[in-house]
Scaffold this motif. Structure first.
Motif, mmCIF file in Angstrom:
data_model
loop_
_atom_site.group_PDB
_atom_site.id
_atom_site.type_symbol
_atom_site.label_atom_id
_atom_site.label_comp_id
_atom_site.label_asym_id
_atom_site.label_seq_id
_atom_site.Cartn_x
_atom_site.Cartn_y
_atom_site.Cartn_z
ATOM 1 N N PRO A 7 0.831 -1.218 0.000
ATOM 2 C CA PRO A 7 0.000 0.000 0.000
ATOM 3 C C PRO A 7 0.854 1.251 0.000
ATOM 4 O O PRO A 7 1.928 1.293 0.607
ATOM 5 N N ARG A 8 0.365 2.271 -0.689
ATOM 6 C CA ARG A 8 1.075 3.546 -0.734
ATOM 7 C C ARG A 8 0.836 4.378 0.522
ATOM 8 O O ARG A 8 1.668 5.227 0.872
ATOM 9 N N ILE A 9 -0.301 4.180 1.168
ATOM 10 C CA ILE A 9 -0.602 4.831 2.443
ATOM 11 C C ILE A 9 -0.984 3.738 3.428
ATOM 12 O O ILE A 9 -1.898 2.958 3.160
ATOM 13 N N ALA A 10 -0.297 3.685 4.554
ATOM 14 C CA ALA A 10 -0.602 2.665 5.548
ATOM 15 C C ALA A 10 -1.905 3.004 6.257
ATOM 16 O O ALA A 10 -2.146 4.167 6.615
ATOM 17 N N TYR A 176 -18.958 5.131 -5.914
ATOM 18 C CA TYR A 176 -18.105 3.946 -5.957
ATOM 19 C C TYR A 176 -17.029 4.041 -7.036
ATOM 20 O O TYR A 176 -16.035 3.309 -6.981
ATOM 21 N N HIS A 177 -17.187 4.981 -7.959
ATOM 22 C CA HIS A 177 -16.089 5.323 -8.862
ATOM 23 C C HIS A 177 -14.958 5.964 -8.048
ATOM 24 O O HIS A 177 -13.779 5.621 -8.217
ATOM 25 N N ILE A 178 -15.316 6.887 -7.156
ATOM 26 C CA ILE A 178 -14.318 7.512 -6.292
ATOM 27 C C ILE A 178 -13.620 6.454 -5.440
ATOM 28 O O ILE A 178 -12.380 6.433 -5.325
ATOM 29 N N LEU A 179 -14.400 5.563 -4.831
ATOM 30 C CA LEU A 179 -13.786 4.531 -3.993
ATOM 31 C C LEU A 179 -12.852 3.639 -4.794
ATOM 32 O O LEU A 179 -11.785 3.243 -4.305
ATOM 33 N N ALA A 180 -13.235 3.316 -6.021
ATOM 34 C CA ALA A 180 -12.357 2.493 -6.860
ATOM 35 C C ALA A 180 -11.034 3.209 -7.125
ATOM 36 O O ALA A 180 -9.961 2.587 -7.125
ATOM 37 N N MET A 181 -11.090 4.521 -7.359
ATOM 38 C CA MET A 181 -9.856 5.279 -7.568
ATOM 39 C C MET A 181 -8.989 5.280 -6.314
ATOM 40 O O MET A 181 -7.758 5.181 -6.397
ATOM 41 N N VAL A 182 -9.620 5.400 -5.154
ATOM 42 C CA VAL A 182 -8.864 5.331 -3.892
ATOM 43 C C VAL A 182 -8.203 3.960 -3.750
ATOM 44 O O VAL A 182 -6.999 3.855 -3.450
ATOM 45 N N LEU A 183 -8.973 2.924 -3.962
ATOM 46 C CA LEU A 183 -8.446 1.567 -3.824
ATOM 47 C C LEU A 183 -7.278 1.312 -4.770
ATOM 48 O O LEU A 183 -6.241 0.756 -4.376
ATOM 49 N N ASN A 184 -7.441 1.710 -6.015
ATOM 50 C CA ASN A 184 -6.424 1.422 -7.014
ATOM 51 C C ASN A 184 -5.195 2.317 -6.871
ATOM 52 O O ASN A 184 -4.058 1.858 -7.038
ATOM 53 N N THR A 185 -5.420 3.599 -6.562
ATOM 54 C CA THR A 185 -4.285 4.520 -6.437
ATOM 55 C C THR A 185 -3.417 4.178 -5.233
ATOM 56 O O THR A 185 -2.182 4.141 -5.335
ATOM 57 N N PHE A 186 -4.058 3.917 -4.107
ATOM 58 C CA PHE A 186 -3.301 3.711 -2.869
ATOM 59 C C PHE A 186 -3.015 2.239 -2.589
ATOM 60 O O PHE A 186 -2.469 1.897 -1.552
#
Length: 207
Positions: A7-10, A176-186
């Protein structure tokens, strides 16, 4: 090759939660209580813990977003089965394995069959969908591709859903588009007790 295993952010775990974090969680108490009930030191518990505890690194943003997210649990005008079709499809399109897995059981509880859950992977033209379910999937595909629901799909959906429901439909896909971006980015990791997608599904998703 990209390494998605770190993960990029713990996440910030419950023993380190402060007053600002508890304030953020006050808007979605069922998620807070589920994490607290299942967390053990060194081992996140219920699926969703890693995501929530990553979001909590920014309590003010988390509170704002979780207020929006909580609407879809507590106040949406859409029935659960419709919500889960929409969430699962956008999670699939955005290759957010964590999001998709997290909503498979919720989809089953809402009445989706195993065949329908598999069909969500293949989209609105897969065999077996009734016309309304196919249009829900098509709406997600159009929002993903064009940031709008096309006229023909919108006209058909308007027969079944009123203005508030149509607004909720677009909003939940956006949430859930936003959440997907969070999941994938971090690079939020699945919890140890979570079952990943089978290899063929992961290959179709492009993982």
């Amino acid at each position: 090759m990209q390494d998605d295993s770190t993960p990029r952010i713990a996440p910030i775990w419950p023993p380190d939660w402060d007053a600002a974090i508890y304030d953020a969680l006050s808007v979605i108490p069922h998620a807070r209580d589920n994490v607290l009930a299942t967390f053990k030191p060194g081992t996140p518990g219920i699926l969703g813990t890693n995501l929530l505890c990553t979001q909590l690194r920014h309590p003010a943003l988390a509170k704002a977003f979780l207020t929006f997210n909580a609407h879809h649990f507590y106040a949406s005008t859409l029935e659960a089965r419709v919500r889960e079709i929409l969430i699962l499809r956008i999670g699939w399109l955005l290759r957010a394995e964590y999001e998709f897995i997290a909503h498979v059981d919720l989809g089953k509880k809402a009445g989706l069959s195993d065949a329908q859950l598999a069909g969500i992977q293949h989209g609105p033209d897969a065999p077996g969908w009734d016309p309304l379910d196919a249009d829900l999937l098509r709406a997600v595909d159009e929002l993903h591709k064009d940031a709008r629901i096309g006229d023909a799909t919108y006209k058909r959906l308007s027969v079944h859903f009123d203005a508030r429901q149509l607004l909720d439909l677009v909003a939940i896909v956006g949430c859930y588009h936003i959440l997907a971006m969070v999941l994938n980015t971090f690079r939020v990791q699945l919890e140890p007790n979570a079952e990943p997608l089978d290899p063929s599904s992961r290959a179709r998703m492009g993982k």
